[in-house]
Design an enzyme around this catalytic site. Structure first.
Site, mmCIF file in Angstrom:
data_model
loop_
_atom_site.group_PDB
_atom_site.id
_atom_site.type_symbol
_atom_site.label_atom_id
_atom_site.label_comp_id
_atom_site.label_asym_id
_atom_site.label_seq_id
_atom_site.Cartn_x
_atom_site.Cartn_y
_atom_site.Cartn_z
ATOM 1 N N LYS A 42 0.841 -1.204 0.000
ATOM 2 C CA LYS A 42 0.000 0.000 0.000
ATOM 3 C C LYS A 42 0.873 1.250 0.000
ATOM 4 O O LYS A 42 1.840 1.336 0.776
ATOM 5 C CB LYS A 42 -0.908 -0.047 1.228
ATOM 6 C CG LYS A 42 -1.953 1.051 1.303
ATOM 7 C CD LYS A 42 -2.851 0.829 2.514
ATOM 8 C CE LYS A 42 -3.913 1.913 2.654
ATOM 9 N NZ LYS A 42 -4.799 1.665 3.808
ATOM 10 N N SER A 59 -9.417 2.262 2.839
ATOM 11 C CA SER A 59 -8.457 2.991 2.034
ATOM 12 C C SER A 59 -7.485 2.088 1.273
ATOM 13 O O SER A 59 -6.728 2.559 0.431
ATOM 14 C CB SER A 59 -7.654 3.943 2.939
ATOM 15 O OG SER A 59 -6.943 3.214 3.939
ATOM 16 N N SER A 113 -10.388 -0.283 6.838
ATOM 17 C CA SER A 113 -9.693 -0.189 5.552
ATOM 18 C C SER A 113 -9.064 -1.474 5.040
ATOM 19 O O SER A 113 -8.537 -1.490 3.929
ATOM 20 C CB SER A 113 -8.610 0.896 5.630
ATOM 21 O OG SER A 113 -9.192 2.158 5.797
#
Length: 428
Positions: free
Chosen positions: A75, A145, A169
């Site tokens: 990420k 996210s 997330s």
């Protein structure tokens, strides 16, 4: 079957036997990315030549770790020594810290090939959304996210990927994309080198396409008890079914997914009981919001002062305390969380795990609405491990999952439960 189609566990067996190389697996994933990423847009940074060089180095190693040869997405708010970390923010475009975050360094140390950076909601918190689309329907969000990480794994681009969870997330995108994910006990995975939003909540998690794949990553992080599987069968499990304090917000497809998973487990021989949480849990969702916004004030103060004009209004609002969070409120939220953690842990070992919704419903249309984290945020504040399991499809044919939850530091046992119940729940 092409190598990119393999689960991490299946690929590991071939890699350990010498029937597959890290380079061949990496090249296959890169081919899949070239085919699918123009639609899915999961990656914010990808250097195919660097990935192949990294894979070749892994193929030369004599000592093989538990993640040997497995491509892994990271990420884009987690630092990587050889790639930029932009946080999807105009402030940090091209930023390269020159060192790996702790989780990335551990993955490399266990032989993983860091394939690239996956797109994220800005700072994994708000502001700009990822460009990423849901692999099942490009008109819908993959969640956030950890948008790119979930979509990349779901679309076969990479067998494993790191996400993070401060509200929902990691688990929510897994439900939207129809894959497995793990949010471990808070603090058992070193979060150094990942952008800080809330020190009480931020947790490194990971995505995969099978429970056994989740376990490989857990082994790399040496989670408590991971070396001693319980070996329980479905028939030996007692599962609590918890609608939770936000059940009224669940769409029909999410309610159906929970009830269907419970029925499947009961039919398979598990003891399934309804679980009503004690009264203090009625305030746990609001407590998480207070902690999130209260700690978020300081998380973006540096950018507020040094790049005010470039910083998204979402984060200026946080620094300026738009929610009017007070010190006593924050202290009260901490106290409630502590009380509820004790109450939760006391439910075990009566239950082996608790089954609960993973998301409000199907993935919403568009990119801006990444989904309501209300069925995840309480567990994040409680610091407990959660595992997302695909369950069914909603009215638009999109995946709808559930999650199982355990007590603090019960990660290894929860992985054992996941291995037993996943074939029963994920039966479609």
């Amino acid at each position: 079957m092409e190598p990119w189609q393999l689960t991490a566990t299946a690929a590991t067996a071939l890699l350990q036997e010498g029937r597959l190389t890290a380079e061949a697996l990496t090249r296959s994933c890169l081919e899949r990315i070239a085919e699918r990423d123009p639609v899915t847009k999961a990656w914010s940074y990808l250097d195919p030549l660097l990935a192949i060089r990294s894979a070749r180095e892994v193929d030369k190693t004599y000592v093989r770790g538990v993640l040997h040869g497995l491509p892994l997405g990271v990420k884009d708010m987690i630092d990587t020594a050889d790639m930029p970390t932009t946080h999807n923010s105009p402030i940090y475009q091209g930023l390269q810290q020159g060192r790996d975050a702790a989780c990335v360094g551990i993955a490399r140390g266990e032989g993983a090939v860091i394939l690239g950076k996956t797109d994220t909601v800005e700072f994994a918190a708000g502001g700009r959304r990822a460009l990423t689309r849901n692999p099942h329907d490009a008109a819908r969000t993959p969640g956030g996210s950890s948008s790119g990480s979930a979509a990349a794994v779901a679309d076969g681009m990479v067998p494993l990927a790191f996400g993070t969870q401060t509200g929902g997330s990691t688990i929510r995108p897994a439900s939207f994309c129809g894959i497995y994910a793990m949010k471990p006990t808070h603090g058992v995975v070193n979060s150094e080198g990942a952008k800080r939003y809330s020190h009480t909540l931020d947790t490194i998690g990971w995505y995969a396409r099978a429970p056994s794949d989740l376990r490989l990553v857990a082994e790399a992080f040496r989670l408590f008890g991971i070396e001693a599987p319980t070996g329980k069968t479905v028939q030996q499990l007692r599962i609590g079914v918890c609608q939770g304090p936000n059940w009224h917000l669940a769409e029909e497809e999410s309610q159906n997914a929970l009830l269907l998973a419970a029925k499947r487990l009961e039919a398979a021989g598990a003891i399934v009981e309804e679980l009503a949480l004690p009264q203090p849990f009625e305030g746990i969702t609001e407590a998480q919001r207070v902690v999130l916004l209260g700690e978020g004030r300081g998380a973006f103060l540096q950018e507020y002062l040094q790049a005010h004009g470039t910083l998204h209004a979402d984060f200026r609002d946080r620094v300026e305390n738009f929610a009017d969070i007070t010190g006593p409120q924050l202290a009260g939220a901490y106290n409630l969380a502590g009380d509820c953690r004790k109450l939760w842990d006391a439910l075990f070992p009566r239950f082996d795990a608790v089954l609960t919704p993973a998301a409000v419903g199907e993935a919403p249309l568009g990119r801006q609405d990444t989904g309501n984290p209300v069925f995840n945020s309480m567990w994040t504040l409680l610091h407990v491990p959660c595992i997302a399991i695909p369950a069914t499809r909603g009215p638009h044919g999109m995946p709808v999952g559930v999650q199982i939850v355990g007590p603090r530091f019960g990660d290894a046992a929860l992985l054992d439960v996941a291995a037993a119940v996943a074939p029963v729940i994920d039966a479609e």
